[in-house]
Scaffold this motif. Structure first.
Motif, short mmCIF file in Angstrom:
data_model
loop_
_atom_site.label_atom_id
_atom_site.label_comp_id
_atom_site.label_asym_id
_atom_site.label_seq_id
_atom_site.Cartn_x
_atom_site.Cartn_y
_atom_site.Cartn_z
N ASP A 23 31.93 36.68 31.72
CA ASP A 23 33.17 36.77 30.93
C ASP A 23 33.89 35.42 30.90
OD1 ASP A 23 33.73 36.83 33.63
OD2 ASP A 23 35.30 38.33 33.47
N ARG A 24 33.13 34.36 30.76
CA ARG A 24 33.71 33.02 30.87
C ARG A 24 34.80 32.74 29.84
NH1 ARG A 24 28.19 30.60 29.29
NH2 ARG A 24 28.47 30.29 27.06
N ALA A 25 34.73 33.35 28.66
CA ALA A 25 35.79 33.13 27.67
C ALA A 25 37.12 33.63 28.20
CB ALA A 25 35.44 33.82 26.35
N GLU A 26 37.11 34.76 28.91
CA GLU A 26 38.34 35.29 29.50
C GLU A 26 38.86 34.36 30.61
OE1 GLU A 26 37.92 39.38 30.70
OE2 GLU A 26 36.80 39.82 28.87
N TRP A 27 37.94 33.79 31.40
CA TRP A 27 38.33 32.84 32.44
C TRP A 27 38.99 31.62 31.82
CZ3 TRP A 27 38.46 33.20 37.66
CH2 TRP A 27 37.80 34.28 38.26
N PHE A 28 38.36 31.06 30.78
CA PHE A 28 38.93 29.87 30.13
C PHE A 28 40.31 30.18 29.56
CE2 PHE A 28 34.49 28.22 29.94
CZ PHE A 28 34.73 27.02 30.57
N GLU A 29 40.44 31.35 28.96
CA GLU A 29 41.73 31.76 28.41
C GLU A 29 42.79 31.84 29.50
OE1 GLU A 29 43.02 35.70 26.14
OE2 GLU A 29 41.24 34.75 25.27
N LEU A 30 42.44 32.43 30.64
CA LEU A 30 43.38 32.54 31.75
C LEU A 30 43.77 31.16 32.27
CD1 LEU A 30 44.98 34.05 33.91
CD2 LEU A 30 42.85 34.27 35.22
N VAL A 31 42.79 30.30 32.49
CA VAL A 31 43.07 28.96 33.02
C VAL A 31 43.92 28.16 32.04
CG1 VAL A 31 42.00 26.75 33.66
CG2 VAL A 31 41.06 28.89 34.54
N GLU A 32 43.64 28.27 30.77
CA GLU A 32 44.43 27.56 29.75
C GLU A 32 45.86 28.09 29.66
OE1 GLU A 32 43.68 24.81 27.88
OE2 GLU A 32 41.93 24.69 29.20
N SER A 33 46.07 29.36 30.01
CA SER A 33 47.40 29.95 29.90
C SER A 33 48.31 29.60 31.08
CB SER A 33 47.29 31.48 29.81
OG SER A 33 46.97 32.06 31.07
N PRO A 71 50.86 34.65 35.91
CA PRO A 71 49.47 34.22 35.73
C PRO A 71 48.86 33.59 36.99
CG PRO A 71 50.96 32.77 34.53
CD PRO A 71 51.78 33.92 35.04
N TRP A 72 49.70 32.99 37.85
CA TRP A 72 49.17 32.42 39.10
C TRP A 72 48.62 33.54 39.98
CZ3 TRP A 72 48.24 27.62 38.55
CH2 TRP A 72 49.09 26.80 37.83
N ARG A 73 49.35 34.64 40.10
CA ARG A 73 48.88 35.78 40.92
C ARG A 73 47.61 36.36 40.30
NH1 ARG A 73 48.19 37.30 45.67
NH2 ARG A 73 50.33 36.80 46.16
N THR A 74 47.58 36.47 38.97
CA THR A 74 46.39 36.99 38.29
C THR A 74 45.18 36.13 38.62
OG1 THR A 74 47.75 37.87 36.49
CG2 THR A 74 45.40 37.54 36.02
N LEU A 75 45.34 34.81 38.53
CA LEU A 75 44.24 33.90 38.82
C LEU A 75 43.79 34.03 40.28
CD1 LEU A 75 42.37 31.54 37.90
CD2 LEU A 75 44.12 30.02 38.86
N VAL A 76 44.71 33.98 41.21
CA VAL A 76 44.36 34.06 42.63
C VAL A 76 43.63 35.36 42.94
CG1 VAL A 76 45.32 34.28 44.96
CG2 VAL A 76 46.11 32.45 43.46
N ASP A 77 44.15 36.47 42.44
CA ASP A 77 43.50 37.76 42.69
C ASP A 77 42.10 37.80 42.09
OD1 ASP A 77 45.77 38.57 44.03
OD2 ASP A 77 46.51 39.83 42.39
#
Length: 111
Positions: A23-33, A71-77
């Motif tokens: 699901d790398r597109a979702e990862w890139f979207e999260l990191v970019e956000s 979004p930081w908590r989302t990324l860490v989790d």
């Protein structure tokens, strides 16, 4: 991502290689956000509290656990759920081999 501090002061590293994720597109979207330029500044260290160093080249941010929200908590989790985990030895200590499921050597984290 590196978490340090806490009662025992143990340093733990999690790594996710975004390009290897289904699901790398979702990862890139999260990191970019993520608000890399507006991340809260880390207050002075607090005893027995965790501090997270989040690196995604060319960005890096250091946040105390109590400032991990949105979004930081989302990324860490998400990173902790998906990543390989490996404790980092103290400087000068002999590293012990990783053990247990999902544990392995770490490299420069992508996230």
């Amino acid at each position: 991502m590196v978490r340090s501090g806490g009662f025992a002061g143990i340093r733990v590293t999690w790594e996710v290689r975004v390009d290897d994720q289904p699901d790398r597109a979702e990862w890139f979207e999260l990191v970019e956000s993520l608000p890399w330029d507006d991340a809260p500044s880390a207050p002075p260290g607090e005893p027995d509290r965790y501090i997270y160093r989040i690196t995604c080249e060319p960005h890096e941010v250091v946040l105390p656990e109590r400032q991990l929200d949105g979004p930081w908590r989302t990324l860490v989790d998400r990173v902790r759920e998906r990543a390989r985990r490996s404790p980092q030895p103290e400087p000068g200590a002999s590293p012990s081999p990783p053990s247990g499921p999902g544990r392995g050597p770490t490299a420069t984290p992508d996230v």
